[in-house]
Scaffold this motif. Structure first.
Motif, mmCIF file in Angstrom:
data_model
loop_
_atom_site.group_PDB
_atom_site.id
_atom_site.type_symbol
_atom_site.label_atom_id
_atom_site.label_comp_id
_atom_site.label_asym_id
_atom_site.label_seq_id
_atom_site.Cartn_x
_atom_site.Cartn_y
_atom_site.Cartn_z
ATOM 1 N N GLN A 82 9.600 -10.282 38.067
ATOM 2 C CA GLN A 82 10.646 -11.084 38.799
ATOM 3 C C GLN A 82 10.035 -11.115 40.123
ATOM 4 N N MET A 83 9.990 -12.368 40.307
ATOM 5 C CA MET A 83 9.351 -12.896 41.754
ATOM 6 C C MET A 83 10.359 -13.830 42.695
ATOM 7 N N ASN A 84 10.492 -12.985 43.667
ATOM 8 C CA ASN A 84 11.492 -13.232 44.674
ATOM 9 C C ASN A 84 11.011 -13.752 46.105
ATOM 10 N N SER A 85 11.476 -14.512 46.868
ATOM 11 C CA SER A 85 11.161 -14.937 48.338
ATOM 12 C C SER A 85 9.564 -15.367 48.113
ATOM 13 N N LEU A 86 9.371 -16.263 47.301
ATOM 14 C CA LEU A 86 7.856 -16.568 47.009
ATOM 15 C C LEU A 86 7.160 -17.400 48.106
ATOM 16 N N LYS A 87 6.044 -17.214 48.449
ATOM 17 C CA LYS A 87 5.151 -18.101 49.318
ATOM 18 C C LYS A 87 4.225 -18.728 48.916
ATOM 19 N N PRO A 88 3.768 -19.784 49.676
ATOM 20 C CA PRO A 88 2.666 -20.685 49.297
ATOM 21 C C PRO A 88 1.400 -19.855 48.831
ATOM 22 N N GLU A 89 1.223 -18.742 49.219
ATOM 23 C CA GLU A 89 -0.031 -18.049 49.290
ATOM 24 C C GLU A 89 0.308 -17.174 47.663
ATOM 25 N N ASP A 90 1.402 -17.225 47.265
ATOM 26 C CA ASP A 90 1.649 -16.602 45.689
ATOM 27 C C ASP A 90 1.222 -17.634 44.726
ATOM 28 N N THR A 91 0.849 -18.668 45.080
ATOM 29 C CA THR A 91 0.036 -19.686 44.157
ATOM 30 C C THR A 91 -1.085 -19.340 43.301
ATOM 31 N N ALA A 92 -0.930 -19.149 42.167
ATOM 32 C CA ALA A 92 -2.144 -18.638 41.490
ATOM 33 C C ALA A 92 -1.757 -19.046 39.771
ATOM 34 N N VAL A 93 -2.839 -18.462 39.014
ATOM 35 C CA VAL A 93 -2.662 -18.379 37.641
ATOM 36 C C VAL A 93 -2.210 -16.838 37.449
ATOM 37 N N TYR A 94 -1.258 -16.591 36.864
ATOM 38 C CA TYR A 94 -0.830 -15.256 36.514
ATOM 39 C C TYR A 94 -1.240 -14.542 35.162
ATOM 40 N N TYR A 95 -1.884 -13.511 35.146
ATOM 41 C CA TYR A 95 -2.122 -12.897 33.624
ATOM 42 C C TYR A 95 -1.386 -11.745 33.432
ATOM 43 N N CYS A 96 -1.044 -11.555 32.190
ATOM 44 C CA CYS A 96 -0.662 -10.310 31.496
ATOM 45 C C CYS A 96 -1.674 -9.507 31.204
ATOM 46 N N ALA A 97 -1.818 -8.229 31.294
ATOM 47 C CA ALA A 97 -2.806 -7.508 30.984
ATOM 48 C C ALA A 97 -2.287 -6.052 30.403
ATOM 49 N N ALA A 98 -3.033 -5.378 29.445
ATOM 50 C CA ALA A 98 -2.650 -4.275 28.670
ATOM 51 C C ALA A 98 -4.008 -3.404 28.760
ATOM 52 N N ASN A 99 -3.556 -2.092 29.019
ATOM 53 C CA ASN A 99 -4.841 -1.152 28.801
ATOM 54 C C ASN A 99 -4.288 0.329 28.312
ATOM 55 N N LEU A 100 -5.226 0.953 27.819
ATOM 56 C CA LEU A 100 -4.808 2.386 27.348
ATOM 57 C C LEU A 100 -5.673 3.359 28.204
ATOM 58 N N VAL A 101 -6.531 3.022 29.138
ATOM 59 C CA VAL A 101 -7.445 3.639 30.038
ATOM 60 C C VAL A 101 -7.394 3.311 31.253
ATOM 61 N N ASP A 102 -8.196 2.154 31.615
ATOM 62 C CA ASP A 102 -7.966 1.458 32.971
ATOM 63 C C ASP A 102 -8.278 -0.101 32.718
ATOM 64 N N TRP A 103 -8.415 -0.778 33.686
ATOM 65 C CA TRP A 103 -8.366 -2.457 33.477
ATOM 66 C C TRP A 103 -9.896 -2.765 33.656
ATOM 67 N N GLY A 104 -10.721 -1.741 32.702
ATOM 68 C CA GLY A 104 -11.895 -2.463 32.652
ATOM 69 C C GLY A 104 -12.193 -3.139 31.437
ATOM 70 N N THR A 105 -13.511 -3.116 30.757
ATOM 71 C CA THR A 105 -13.821 -3.851 29.801
ATOM 72 C C THR A 105 -12.894 -3.542 28.265
ATOM 73 N N ASP A 106 -12.175 -2.515 28.198
ATOM 74 C CA ASP A 106 -11.253 -2.622 27.012
ATOM 75 C C ASP A 106 -9.944 -2.967 27.310
ATOM 76 N N ALA A 107 -9.701 -3.421 28.333
ATOM 77 C CA ALA A 107 -8.374 -4.111 28.688
ATOM 78 C C ALA A 107 -8.101 -5.245 27.873
ATOM 79 N N TYR A 108 -6.953 -5.768 27.716
ATOM 80 C CA TYR A 108 -6.614 -6.844 26.909
ATOM 81 C C TYR A 108 -5.804 -7.738 27.843
ATOM 82 N N TRP A 109 -6.128 -9.213 27.642
ATOM 83 C CA TRP A 109 -5.610 -10.160 28.685
ATOM 84 C C TRP A 109 -5.055 -11.449 27.786
#
Length: 119
Positions: A82-109
């Motif tokens: 949930q994103m409120n009070s959005l600002k122009p600097e929030d403009t981006a492509v937003y990615y969902c990710a999943a991991n069991l250990v960390d956000w390294g090479t074994d993460a899913y995107w």
């Protein structure tokens, strides 16, 4: 294998709100830490927020604290931002990710969803 599909992006005026969703599928996906990252044009991908497998622990980037809220519904295998009070600097492509250990090479995107905030 985990598959992630984002939705909910779009164009909104500054000060407005959007709710992103991430539908997850795959074996034991409810045990994964889930998170949101974003990448603006010309910039590196950056961490936005994360949530532990049971929702008990959340973490936010300083730039979104107090404005964004991450949550998950394990029964529906879905995560939200949930994103409120959005600002122009929030403009981006937003990615969902999943991991069991960390956000390294074994993460899913996921493939990403565009969020554009106009001033």
């Amino acid at each position: 294998q985990v598959q992630l599909v984002e939705s909910g992006g779009g164009l909104v005026q500054a000060g407005g709100s959007l709710r992103l969703s991430c539908a997850a599928s795959g074996r034991a996906v409810n045990l994964f830490t889930l998170g949101w990252f974003r990448q603006a044009p010309g910039k590196e991908r950056e961490f936005v927020a994360s949530i532990s497998w049971n929702g008990g622990t959340t973490s936010y980037a300083d730039s979104v604290k107090g404005r964004f809220t991450i949550s998950r519904d394990n029964a529906k295998k879905t995560m939200f931002l949930q994103m409120n009070s959005l600002k122009p600097e929030d403009t981006a492509v937003y990615y969902c990710a999943a991991n069991l250990v960390d956000w390294g090479t074994d993460a899913y995107w996921g493939q990403g969803t565009q969020v554009t905030v106009s001033s």
